[in-house]
Design an enzyme around this catalytic site. Structure first.
Site, PDB file in Angstrom:
ATOM      1  CE  LYS A  42     -72.528 -44.361  48.909  1.00 21.77           C
ATOM      2  NZ  LYS A  42     -72.501 -44.700  47.479  1.00 21.77           N
ATOM      3  N   GLY A  43     -68.711 -47.222  53.876  1.00 20.85           N
ATOM      4  CA  GLY A  43     -68.013 -48.481  54.163  1.00 20.85           C
ATOM      5  C   GLY A  43     -68.274 -49.091  55.530  1.00 20.85           C
ATOM      6  CD  GLU A  97     -63.336 -45.145  57.783  1.00 19.62           C
ATOM      7  OE1 GLU A  97     -64.480 -45.568  57.522  1.00 19.62           O
ATOM      8  OE2 GLU A  97     -62.762 -44.292  57.095  1.00 19.62           O
ATOM      9  CG  ASP A  98     -64.433 -48.702  55.580  1.00 19.51           C
ATOM     10  OD1 ASP A  98     -63.668 -47.789  55.972  1.00 19.51           O
ATOM     11  OD2 ASP A  98     -64.855 -48.757  54.414  1.00 19.51           O
ATOM     12  CG  ASP A 101     -55.003 -47.700  52.672  1.00 14.30           C
ATOM     13  OD1 ASP A 101     -53.912 -48.214  52.972  1.00 14.30           O
ATOM     14  OD2 ASP A 101     -55.332 -47.492  51.486  1.00 14.30           O
ATOM     15  CE  LYS A 129     -55.782 -51.795  52.354  1.00 11.93           C
ATOM     16  NZ  LYS A 129     -55.925 -51.375  50.941  1.00 11.93           N
ATOM     17  CG  PHE A 153     -58.713 -52.774  46.847  1.00 12.28           C
ATOM     18  CD1 PHE A 153     -58.478 -51.473  47.273  1.00 12.28           C
ATOM     19  CD2 PHE A 153     -60.008 -53.132  46.484  1.00 12.28           C
ATOM     20  CE1 PHE A 153     -59.509 -50.544  47.334  1.00 12.28           C
ATOM     21  CE2 PHE A 153     -61.042 -52.208  46.540  1.00 12.28           C
ATOM     22  CZ  PHE A 153     -60.795 -50.921  46.956  1.00 12.28           C
ATOM     23  CB  VAL A 154     -59.871 -56.187  51.772  1.00 11.19           C
ATOM     24  CG1 VAL A 154     -58.545 -56.897  51.966  1.00 11.19           C
ATOM     25  CG2 VAL A 154     -59.919 -54.913  52.602  1.00 11.19           C
ATOM     26  CG  ASP A 160     -66.751 -49.279  47.563  1.00 12.39           C
ATOM     27  OD1 ASP A 160     -66.045 -48.907  48.521  1.00 12.39           O
ATOM     28  OD2 ASP A 160     -66.880 -48.610  46.518  1.00 12.39           O
TER      29      ASP A 160
HETATM   30  P1  IMP Z   1     -57.467 -43.712  54.028  1.00 10.93           P
HETATM   31  O1  IMP Z   1     -58.005 -42.310  54.034  1.00 10.93           O
HETATM   32  O2  IMP Z   1     -56.371 -43.904  53.027  1.00 10.93           O
HETATM   33  O3  IMP Z   1     -57.087 -44.220  55.398  1.00 10.93           O
HETATM   34  O4  IMP Z   1     -58.579 -44.638  53.448  1.00 10.93           O
HETATM   35  C1  IMP Z   1     -59.710 -44.869  54.103  1.00 10.93           C
HETATM   36  C2  IMP Z   1     -60.852 -45.140  53.162  1.00 10.93           C
HETATM   37  O5  IMP Z   1     -60.441 -45.664  51.904  1.00 10.93           O
HETATM   38  C3  IMP Z   1     -61.700 -46.214  53.796  1.00 10.93           C
HETATM   39  O6  IMP Z   1     -62.730 -45.622  54.528  1.00 10.93           O
HETATM   40  C4  IMP Z   1     -62.208 -46.992  52.615  1.00 10.93           C
HETATM   41  O7  IMP Z   1     -63.427 -46.466  52.182  1.00 10.93           O
HETATM   42  C5  IMP Z   1     -61.182 -46.800  51.530  1.00 10.93           C
HETATM   43  N1  IMP Z   1     -60.274 -47.962  51.417  1.00 10.93           N
HETATM   44  C6  IMP Z   1     -58.980 -48.046  51.769  1.00 10.93           C
HETATM   45  N2  IMP Z   1     -58.463 -49.261  51.536  1.00 10.93           N
HETATM   46  C7  IMP Z   1     -59.470 -49.994  51.016  1.00 10.93           C
HETATM   47  C8  IMP Z   1     -59.575 -51.369  50.571  1.00 10.93           C
HETATM   48  O8  IMP Z   1     -58.633 -52.182  50.614  1.00 10.93           O
HETATM   49  N3  IMP Z   1     -60.791 -51.729  50.114  1.00 10.93           N
HETATM   50  C9  IMP Z   1     -61.862 -50.899  50.046  1.00 10.93           C
HETATM   51  N4  IMP Z   1     -61.817 -49.620  50.458  1.00 10.93           N
HETATM   52  C10 IMP Z   1     -60.627 -49.171  50.935  1.00 10.93           C
HETATM   53 MG    MG Z   2     -64.907 -45.636  53.860  1.00  7.75          MG
END
Ligand code: IMP
Ligand code: MG
Length: 180
Positions: A42-43, A97-98, A101, A129, A153-154, A160
């Site tokens: 949803k982000g 994508e939002d 990370d 990030k 964490f943002v 969210d």
């Molecule tokens: P990744 O798979 O670790 O790259 O994480 C990606 C997903 O984790 C993003 O689409 C977000 O939904 C969530 N996410 C990662 N870091 C944050 C944060 O700081 N705040 C909120 N959601 C996050």
């Molecule tokens: Mg997301």
């Protein structure tokens, strides 16, 4: 400002200006290619809506929902909660994508799309990030990045914490006491 927020990292105007810039770049890149612009729910929903308004070319939109997070920690596993509707065969795909990370979500999506015959797959993430261990993370890079943010964490502007704060119009850092 919301009382659970420690500080605002990126305010509304700064978001708006950068998204306008990205939209201009993407318009040049994708004119005449009728891309599928794919929102990772949803982000990314607010970023996606603002971004496509700044893209002045024919395009299609689609949505996909994945989940990997519980609270503030990644579960280490990506699940497709809702698949997209369109066929990817021969199409140019722009994944929106939002936040990138660990890269787990995007590397999973990219790999699964490569098997579905897409012509090209690119990634546009609002936030990247700045992790100390970036090099050893699941290897995936974004083609377009809105902003680099510190390893905190943002929330807000779609992002969210346990489904809250998505409606904040800015990107902010949560107070530690909210999640500890
Ligand atoms: P990744 O798979 O670790 O790259 O994480 C990606 C997903 O984790 C993003 O689409 C977000 O939904 C969530 N996410 C990662 N870091 C944050 C944060 O700081 N705040 C909120 N959601 C996050
Ligand atoms: Mg997301």
């Amino acid at each position: 400002m919301n009382s659970d927020i420690k500080k605002i990292l990126i305010d509304e105007n700064t978001l708006k200006e950068r998204i306008r810039e990205l939209g201009g770049i993407l318009t040049q890149e994708y004119k005449d290619r009728n891309p599928i612009v794919l929102c990772v729910l949803k982000g990314a929903f607010i970023f996606m809506a603002d971004l496509v308004k700044e893209m002045d070319c024919p395009l299609q939109i689609d949505f996909m929902a994945v989940s990997s997070y519980n609270g503030t920690h990644t579960s280490g596993e990506v699940k497709i909660v809702k698949d997209l509707d369109a066929s990817l065969e021969g199409r140019d795909i722009l994944i929106v994508e939002d936040i990138l990370d660990t890269g787990l979500t995007l590397s999973f999506l990219k790999k699964s799309f490569e098997h579905r015959g897409a012509r090209s797959i690119r990634i546009c993430t609002l936030l990247l990030k700045d992790r100390a261990d970036r090099e050893s993370c699941n290897f995936v890079t974004a083609d377009y990045v809105g902003f680099t943010v510190p390893d905190e964490f943002v929330v807000g502007y779609g992002l969210d914490y346990n489904e809250r704060y998505r409606n904040l119009p800015y990107i902010g850092v949560l107070k530690e006491e909210v999640y500890s």
